[in-house]
Design a protein around this motif. Structure first.
Motif, mmCIF file in Angstrom:
data_model
loop_
_atom_site.group_PDB
_atom_site.id
_atom_site.type_symbol
_atom_site.label_atom_id
_atom_site.label_comp_id
_atom_site.label_asym_id
_atom_site.label_seq_id
_atom_site.Cartn_x
_atom_site.Cartn_y
_atom_site.Cartn_z
ATOM 1 N N ARG A 143 30.253 48.301 6.779
ATOM 2 C CA ARG A 143 29.557 49.587 6.848
ATOM 3 C C ARG A 143 28.212 49.439 7.557
ATOM 4 O O ARG A 143 27.811 50.309 8.326
ATOM 5 C CB ARG A 143 29.378 50.177 5.442
ATOM 6 C CG ARG A 143 30.671 50.731 4.851
ATOM 7 C CD ARG A 143 30.433 51.376 3.487
ATOM 8 N NE ARG A 143 29.466 52.463 3.568
ATOM 9 C CZ ARG A 143 29.740 53.694 3.969
ATOM 10 N NH1 ARG A 143 30.973 54.017 4.337
ATOM 11 N NH2 ARG A 143 28.798 54.610 4.002
ATOM 12 N N LYS A 146 28.737 49.676 11.019
ATOM 13 C CA LYS A 146 29.393 50.948 11.353
ATOM 14 C C LYS A 146 30.888 50.775 11.615
ATOM 15 O O LYS A 146 31.500 51.569 12.348
ATOM 16 C CB LYS A 146 28.690 51.639 12.528
ATOM 17 C CG LYS A 146 27.217 51.946 12.269
ATOM 18 C CD LYS A 146 26.611 52.801 13.350
ATOM 19 C CE LYS A 146 25.109 52.983 13.142
ATOM 20 N NZ LYS A 146 24.752 53.506 11.794
ATOM 21 N N TYR A 148 33.455 51.529 9.838
ATOM 22 C CA TYR A 148 33.879 52.273 8.659
ATOM 23 C C TYR A 148 35.391 52.211 8.431
ATOM 24 O O TYR A 148 35.846 52.177 7.275
ATOM 25 C CB TYR A 148 33.424 53.727 8.772
ATOM 26 C CG TYR A 148 31.937 53.891 8.937
ATOM 27 C CD1 TYR A 148 31.059 53.414 7.966
ATOM 28 C CD2 TYR A 148 31.395 54.513 10.064
ATOM 29 C CE1 TYR A 148 29.683 53.563 8.115
ATOM 30 C CE2 TYR A 148 30.022 54.659 10.216
ATOM 31 C CZ TYR A 148 29.179 54.184 9.242
ATOM 32 O OH TYR A 148 27.815 54.326 9.390
ATOM 33 N N GLY A 173 32.556 58.002 1.881
ATOM 34 C CA GLY A 173 33.250 57.904 3.158
ATOM 35 C C GLY A 173 34.066 59.146 3.454
ATOM 36 O O GLY A 173 34.060 59.653 4.581
ATOM 37 N N GLN A 178 33.268 58.922 7.215
ATOM 38 C CA GLN A 178 33.030 57.534 7.612
ATOM 39 C C GLN A 178 34.227 56.695 7.167
ATOM 40 O O GLN A 178 34.310 56.246 6.037
ATOM 41 C CB GLN A 178 31.738 57.005 6.990
ATOM 42 C CG GLN A 178 30.494 57.699 7.503
ATOM 43 C CD GLN A 178 29.223 57.159 6.869
ATOM 44 O OE1 GLN A 178 29.250 56.443 5.882
ATOM 45 N NE2 GLN A 178 28.085 57.511 7.444
ATOM 46 N N GLY A 179 35.189 56.534 8.067
ATOM 47 C CA GLY A 179 36.378 55.766 7.758
ATOM 48 C C GLY A 179 37.522 56.598 7.232
ATOM 49 O O GLY A 179 38.575 56.059 6.891
#
Length: 222
Positions: A143, A146, A148, A173, A178-179
């Motif tokens: 993380r 970045k 993710y 997330g 994020q991911g």
């Protein structure tokens, strides 16, 4: 017979037992020391007992001694290099908790030159061995970079192993894309799992969802 509480005596007996490589007794030392606030002589005896247990390959004692050097102030002065050396030696004997600590030291440059690539490699090896603490740390590293998409599966895996902080981060997330795709329902369920697992930040986040009606009906009382 009744036995009165005597923390100082408990500490002394724990030191003796630790000297004989009784791992449980070694683990009790910090708690007893917190109650007693031992003098310098007692501190030296406690650290010597841990050193002897570590020499006898009681790996829990090696890691605990390293932790005390890392933290400083309870039974020893802070000594990052001594902590790192204990972790590294124990890790070389394949003790996974020590390897996890060594990786963390590489990640932040504690007692050794910082080496993020080495930390990542070590945590990945431990995670592949199903050591969940390392999976959580590896996810945190990803993380920070970045990455993710790489972090999310590790967080969900750790959440399934009852790691509340991993549930909470995975929820974020979903909430922040994020991911994972944006999904407040999935985020809410994960925040609730974090809360149910005793991670209080997760409880706060569940409360925020109810406060603002995000994914659930707004409910001030709830």
């Amino acid at each position: 017979p009744d036995v009165h509480k005597e923390p100082a005596e408990a500490l002394n007996f724990a030191i003796r037992a630790c000297m004989y490589s009784q791992a449980d007794a070694c683990a009790w030392l910090p708690a007893y020391a917190t109650e007693v606030k031992p003098d310098d002589e007692t501190k030296s005896k406690a650290m010597a007992a841990l050193a002897q247990a570590c020499k006898d390959k009681t790996e829990q004692a090696c890691v605990l001694q390293g932790d005390l050097f890392a933290q400083g102030g309870l039974l020893s002065d802070k000594a990052p290099k001594a902590a790192y050396d204990l972790y590294a030696a124990s890790c070389s004997r394949k003790y996974v908790r020590a390897c996890d600590r060594q990786a963390a030291a590489y990640a932040i440059g504690f007692g050794v030159a910082a080496d993020v690539n080495q930390a990542t490699t070590m945590w990945k090896e431990l995670c592949d061995q199903q050591y969940t603490n390392a999976c959580v740390s590896l996810a945190g590293m990803y993380r920070n970079q970045k990455r993710y998409d790489d972090a999310m599966p590790l967080l969900l895996q750790a959440c399934d192993q009852k790691f509340g902080d991993a549930c909470n981060t995975a929820a974020y997330g979903y909430y922040s894309q994020q991911g994972a795709k944006w999904d407040v329902i999935a985020a809410g369920k994960l925040y609730q799992r974090a809360c149910d697992g005793g991670f209080t930040v997760g409880c706060t986040n569940v409360g925020k969802l109810y406060e603002f009606g995000v994914g659930v009906p707004a409910d001030a009382q709830q």
